[in-house]
Every structure is written in C-alpha cells, then in structure tokens.
Motif scaffolding. Structure first.
Motif, PDB file in Angstrom:
ATOM      1  N   GLY A 195      88.768  21.245  34.792  1.00  0.00           N
ATOM      2  CA  GLY A 195      87.890  21.548  35.914  1.00  0.00           C
ATOM      3  C   GLY A 195      88.560  22.231  37.082  1.00  0.00           C
ATOM      4  O   GLY A 195      87.883  22.847  37.915  1.00  0.00           O
ATOM      5  N   PHE A 196      89.883  22.149  37.185  1.00  0.00           N
ATOM      6  CA  PHE A 196      90.578  22.668  38.360  1.00  0.00           C
ATOM      7  C   PHE A 196      90.440  24.183  38.469  1.00  0.00           C
ATOM      8  O   PHE A 196      90.018  24.714  39.486  1.00  0.00           O
ATOM      9  CB  PHE A 196      92.058  22.268  38.344  1.00  0.00           C
ATOM     10  CG  PHE A 196      92.340  20.893  38.878  1.00  0.00           C
ATOM     11  CD1 PHE A 196      91.526  19.813  38.561  1.00  0.00           C
ATOM     12  CD2 PHE A 196      93.428  20.662  39.698  1.00  0.00           C
ATOM     13  CE1 PHE A 196      91.796  18.543  39.054  1.00  0.00           C
ATOM     14  CE2 PHE A 196      93.710  19.402  40.201  1.00  0.00           C
ATOM     15  CZ  PHE A 196      92.889  18.336  39.872  1.00  0.00           C
ATOM     16  N   GLN A 197      90.835  24.924  37.431  1.00  0.00           N
ATOM     17  CA  GLN A 197      90.809  26.375  37.523  1.00  0.00           C
ATOM     18  C   GLN A 197      89.388  26.923  37.497  1.00  0.00           C
ATOM     19  O   GLN A 197      89.104  27.942  38.113  1.00  0.00           O
ATOM     20  CB  GLN A 197      91.641  27.007  36.401  1.00  0.00           C
ATOM     21  CG  GLN A 197      91.684  28.532  36.429  1.00  0.00           C
ATOM     22  CD  GLN A 197      92.250  29.097  37.730  1.00  0.00           C
ATOM     23  OE1 GLN A 197      93.006  28.422  38.439  1.00  0.00           O
ATOM     24  NE2 GLN A 197      91.900  30.341  38.058  1.00  0.00           N
ATOM     25  N   GLU A 198      88.497  26.223  36.796  1.00  0.00           N
ATOM     26  CA  GLU A 198      87.112  26.696  36.744  1.00  0.00           C
ATOM     27  C   GLU A 198      86.507  26.755  38.146  1.00  0.00           C
ATOM     28  O   GLU A 198      85.860  27.740  38.527  1.00  0.00           O
ATOM     29  CB  GLU A 198      86.276  25.780  35.844  1.00  0.00           C
ATOM     30  CG  GLU A 198      86.602  25.892  34.356  1.00  0.00           C
ATOM     31  CD  GLU A 198      87.811  25.057  33.937  1.00  0.00           C
ATOM     32  OE1 GLU A 198      88.105  25.016  32.733  1.00  0.00           O
ATOM     33  OE2 GLU A 198      88.469  24.455  34.822  1.00  0.00           O
ATOM     34  N   SER A 199      86.713  25.704  38.939  1.00  0.00           N
ATOM     35  CA  SER A 199      86.168  25.708  40.296  1.00  0.00           C
ATOM     36  C   SER A 199      86.956  26.654  41.191  1.00  0.00           C
ATOM     37  O   SER A 199      86.369  27.403  41.990  1.00  0.00           O
ATOM     38  CB  SER A 199      86.159  24.294  40.878  1.00  0.00           C
ATOM     39  OG  SER A 199      87.454  23.722  40.875  1.00  0.00           O
ATOM     40  N   PHE A 200      88.273  26.655  41.064  1.00  0.00           N
ATOM     41  CA  PHE A 200      89.092  27.518  41.917  1.00  0.00           C
ATOM     42  C   PHE A 200      88.768  28.992  41.665  1.00  0.00           C
ATOM     43  O   PHE A 200      88.636  29.781  42.607  1.00  0.00           O
ATOM     44  CB  PHE A 200      90.576  27.262  41.667  1.00  0.00           C
ATOM     45  CG  PHE A 200      91.487  28.038  42.569  1.00  0.00           C
ATOM     46  CD1 PHE A 200      91.620  27.686  43.909  1.00  0.00           C
ATOM     47  CD2 PHE A 200      92.215  29.117  42.088  1.00  0.00           C
ATOM     48  CE1 PHE A 200      92.459  28.411  44.751  1.00  0.00           C
ATOM     49  CE2 PHE A 200      93.054  29.838  42.929  1.00  0.00           C
ATOM     50  CZ  PHE A 200      93.182  29.479  44.266  1.00  0.00           C
ATOM     51  N   GLY A 201      88.608  29.367  40.405  1.00  0.00           N
ATOM     52  CA  GLY A 201      88.322  30.746  40.073  1.00  0.00           C
ATOM     53  C   GLY A 201      86.974  31.217  40.572  1.00  0.00           C
ATOM     54  O   GLY A 201      86.753  32.415  40.761  1.00  0.00           O
ATOM     55  N   ALA A 202      86.049  30.266  40.805  1.00  0.00           N
ATOM     56  CA  ALA A 202      84.703  30.626  41.287  1.00  0.00           C
ATOM     57  C   ALA A 202      84.633  30.786  42.799  1.00  0.00           C
ATOM     58  O   ALA A 202      83.652  31.312  43.314  1.00  0.00           O
ATOM     59  CB  ALA A 202      83.702  29.555  40.845  1.00  0.00           C
ATOM     60  N   MET A 203      85.670  30.361  43.514  1.00  0.00           N
ATOM     61  CA  MET A 203      85.591  30.329  44.979  1.00  0.00           C
ATOM     62  C   MET A 203      85.811  31.680  45.640  1.00  0.00           C
ATOM     63  O   MET A 203      85.134  32.020  46.599  1.00  0.00           O
ATOM     64  CB  MET A 203      86.635  29.345  45.523  1.00  0.00           C
ATOM     65  CG  MET A 203      86.304  27.903  45.278  1.00  0.00           C
ATOM     66  SD  MET A 203      87.643  26.882  45.937  1.00  0.00           S
ATOM     67  CE  MET A 203      87.260  25.326  45.128  1.00  0.00           C
ATOM     68  N   PHE A 204      86.797  32.418  45.155  1.00  0.00           N
ATOM     69  CA  PHE A 204      87.260  33.595  45.885  1.00  0.00           C
ATOM     70  C   PHE A 204      87.342  34.832  44.981  1.00  0.00           C
ATOM     71  O   PHE A 204      88.409  35.440  44.846  1.00  0.00           O
ATOM     72  CB  PHE A 204      88.637  33.318  46.505  1.00  0.00           C
ATOM     73  CG  PHE A 204      88.720  32.043  47.298  1.00  0.00           C
ATOM     74  CD1 PHE A 204      88.034  31.906  48.493  1.00  0.00           C
ATOM     75  CD2 PHE A 204      89.478  30.971  46.837  1.00  0.00           C
ATOM     76  CE1 PHE A 204      88.113  30.728  49.236  1.00  0.00           C
ATOM     77  CE2 PHE A 204      89.578  29.790  47.569  1.00  0.00           C
ATOM     78  CZ  PHE A 204      88.882  29.669  48.773  1.00  0.00           C
ATOM     79  N   PRO A 205      86.227  35.238  44.351  1.00  0.00           N
ATOM     80  CA  PRO A 205      86.281  36.431  43.502  1.00  0.00           C
ATOM     81  C   PRO A 205      86.546  37.698  44.313  1.00  0.00           C
ATOM     82  O   PRO A 205      86.227  37.777  45.506  1.00  0.00           O
ATOM     83  CB  PRO A 205      84.891  36.458  42.857  1.00  0.00           C
ATOM     84  CG  PRO A 205      84.012  35.722  43.807  1.00  0.00           C
ATOM     85  CD  PRO A 205      84.881  34.654  44.405  1.00  0.00           C
ATOM     86  N   ALA A 206      87.120  38.696  43.657  1.00  0.00           N
ATOM     87  CA  ALA A 206      87.388  39.980  44.313  1.00  0.00           C
ATOM     88  C   ALA A 206      86.071  40.685  44.651  1.00  0.00           C
ATOM     89  O   ALA A 206      85.062  40.495  43.961  1.00  0.00           O
ATOM     90  CB  ALA A 206      88.243  40.844  43.393  1.00  0.00           C
ATOM     91  N   PRO A 207      86.072  41.496  45.714  1.00  0.00           N
ATOM     92  CA  PRO A 207      87.155  41.742  46.672  1.00  0.00           C
ATOM     93  C   PRO A 207      87.312  40.565  47.633  1.00  0.00           C
ATOM     94  O   PRO A 207      86.334  40.089  48.208  1.00  0.00           O
ATOM     95  CB  PRO A 207      86.706  43.011  47.399  1.00  0.00           C
ATOM     96  CG  PRO A 207      85.205  42.964  47.328  1.00  0.00           C
ATOM     97  CD  PRO A 207      84.876  42.308  46.018  1.00  0.00           C
ATOM     98  N   ARG A 208      88.522  40.104  47.831  1.00  0.00           N
ATOM     99  CA  ARG A 208      88.747  38.820  48.504  1.00  0.00           C
ATOM    100  C   ARG A 208      88.752  38.913  50.023  1.00  0.00           C
ATOM    101  O   ARG A 208      88.720  37.885  50.694  1.00  0.00           O
ATOM    102  CB  ARG A 208      90.034  38.187  47.979  1.00  0.00           C
ATOM    103  CG  ARG A 208      89.903  37.853  46.493  1.00  0.00           C
ATOM    104  CD  ARG A 208      91.081  37.138  45.890  1.00  0.00           C
ATOM    105  NE  ARG A 208      90.819  36.978  44.480  1.00  0.00           N
ATOM    106  CZ  ARG A 208      91.168  37.866  43.547  1.00  0.00           C
ATOM    107  NH1 ARG A 208      91.832  38.950  43.896  1.00  0.00           N
ATOM    108  NH2 ARG A 208      90.846  37.671  42.287  1.00  0.00           N
ATOM    109  N   GLN A 209      88.770  40.119  50.572  1.00  0.00           N
ATOM    110  CA  GLN A 209      88.655  40.245  52.027  1.00  0.00           C
ATOM    111  C   GLN A 209      87.375  39.592  52.528  1.00  0.00           C
ATOM    112  O   GLN A 209      87.341  39.013  53.628  1.00  0.00           O
ATOM    113  CB  GLN A 209      88.676  41.724  52.433  1.00  0.00           C
ATOM    114  CG  GLN A 209      88.565  41.957  53.941  1.00  0.00           C
ATOM    115  CD  GLN A 209      89.763  41.423  54.710  1.00  0.00           C
ATOM    116  OE1 GLN A 209      90.902  41.744  54.375  1.00  0.00           O
ATOM    117  NE2 GLN A 209      89.535  40.617  55.750  1.00  0.00           N
TER     118      GLN A 209
END
Length: 285
Positions: A195-209
């Motif tokens: 579950g860690f990377q699944e949630s982390f990867g959903a938080m800040f998709p590109a473009p990250r500015q």
C-alpha cells in the motif's frame, strides 16, 4: 484519551516501533506515536517515499518527550494510517485529518512542528484554525510557491528500486556519512510495504510543479498568523530551497529563522541534538 486498534505507543526499540496507537481522525483510522507528559506538542512528518512518523521523528521524540506530551501521527497515505478508497490527497485533506486528530484526542491547543510537506499542513491548520495552535515550528517547509527543485521532483517522482532510493537519499542529506547503502536499503524496503507506493505514487503525478503550488497557503493568510513561529532550514537543502523560509520570515510577523550550515533537508537528523535543544528552548521561552 481513548484509542483503539493499536498497541500502546512506545519509543523503545521493539519489533515494530513505527506502529503505535490508533484513533479515528476526520473518519480516518490514524496511527500515531505518543510519549511524555506536559504541554501537548504535535509533530507532522515530511513526504518522502516510505516515510512514517517514526522514521522522521525517532531521533528527537525521546528528547522532547522529557519536556512535552508528544504526538506524531502518520498522515493519510503514509505509514500505517488507513488509506480509504477514493480519498483525494491534498493539503486540505491532510489539514482536516490533523484537526480531526486534535479533536479526537481532546487537544484544544497545541504546539505544532511541521517538517517539509508537514510544514504546509501545519501552516494551513494554523491559518484556518489559529485558536488551535500555540507556537509553530517549521523545518524546510513547503507552504509558499517556489519553482520545484530537481531534488523534490525526484523525491515525489520516486519509483521503487534500491538504485532510485540511493539516488534520492543523496538529495536529502549534506553529510555523505549519513547516506549509506544500508540506509538506502532500509528506506527502500519501507517504500515497498503493501500500500505504501500505491498511495505515494497517486499523490504527486507529473507535472509536479502543480503540487508545490497546491500546497501553498495564500500570502494574506500567512501574514495574518498571530503565532510565534520558529523557522529552521539547512543552508544546503537540495529539496526545499532556503528561499521558502526566507519568504515565510517576511510574511509571518512574529517569526525567527535559524539556518544550519553544512546541512541539507534532514535538519532533525543531521542536527538532531542541536535541533532538539533549539526547539525545546523556543517552546519554553
């Protein structure tokens, strides 16, 4: 105080020291560490891959717990807090969870410490609910607009591998002695827990500015903050530029800034003893 679903919190080394008590905060079953006695002091962690409250604060909690009643929650999407289906991650979601955390534990007014991403959450809570915050301490804080750094883009864009974790560790710390293969391996293993990377990867998709900008609280709200505020930054921070703390120093009337030389983004790790002493003195002065 009531808690459910977890073991009694402990800062002692045991088989899972990162798992403490659980309380429902704004509808989210929230894992948190608790230690000490005295005035309530709440720590909000940063946003690195695999991060937990324990990973961020393990070096300073035992020291501050000698003077304060310390709490350190895992924010939703991180650590061992529940990850509800369909949740929309954002600074207001996290600020609402933090407010719910204070409500659930009956904490009417607290000292608040925010690290990096956690600084943006602390600022939003303090701006929207100033009566709930006594003194405010922010370390390498997000919360004002700035051009995203190469380091932050790499951290938020992390894809799990030992090599990628080793690479982003180089952004975090100034001291090469801290950036070891052993540390990278520990952090990599943490990042791939279920579950860690699944949630982390959903938080800040590109473009990250866009996420840097979305984490900001408007200048007029920051300028209205009545709280005595300590700003802490590593001069050599490659993740969040020193300019962010300089801008907060301009905006927040009752603020002071402490800059550590030869220090990167991990002030609470690279300068653990000095930071703990500085924070304790600021909170009791």
């Amino acid at each position: 105080m009531t808690a459910s679903g977890g073991r009694p919190a402990s800062l002692a080394v045991d088989e899972r020291p990162e798992i403490g008590r659980t309380v429902v905060a704004d509808g989210i079953a929230t894992n948190y560490l608790e230690a000490g006695a005295g005035a309530p002091l709440v720590f909000v962690h940063g946003s690195g891959p695999g991060v937990t409250a324990y990973a961020n604060w393990r070096g300073v909690l035992p020291v501050l717990a000698e003077h304060f009643h310390c709490y350190a929650p895992d924010m939703v999407g991180f650590g061992f807090t529940e990850r509800p289906d369909g949740i929309e991650y954002g600074v207001q979601t996290w600020a609402d969870q933090l407010l719910g955390f204070l409500d659930a534990l009956g904490l009417d007014r607290v000292h608040l410490v925010g690290n990096s991403f956690g600084g943006a959450i602390a600022l939003r809570l303090a701006a929207r609910h100033p009566e709930r915050v006594d003194r405010l301490a922010l370390m390498g804080s997000v919360g004002v607009p700035f051009p995203i750094t190469e380091g932050l883009d790499a951290v938020w864009g992390y894809q799990p591998s030992f090599e990628n974790m080793r690479r982003i560790m180089d952004y975090f710390a100034y001291s090469r002695e801290l950036v070891t293969d052993e540390l990278a391996e520990v952090r990599y293993r943490a990042s791939v827990q279920p579950g860690f990377q699944e949630s982390f990867g959903a938080m800040f998709p590109a473009p990250r500015q866009q996420w840097v900008d979305a984490m900001a609280t408007p200048d007029d709200e920051l300028a209205a903050l009545p709280h005595r505020t300590l700003l802490v930054h590593g001069r050599d921070d490659q993740v969040i530029p020193l300019a962010t703390s300089l801008r907060l120093l301009e905006l927040i009337d009752d603020s002071e800034l402490h800059v550590y030389s030869r220090c990167g983004h991990w002030t609470q790790i690279e300068r653990a003893e000095k930071f703990s002493r500085l924070l304790a003195e600021f909170l009791v002065d």
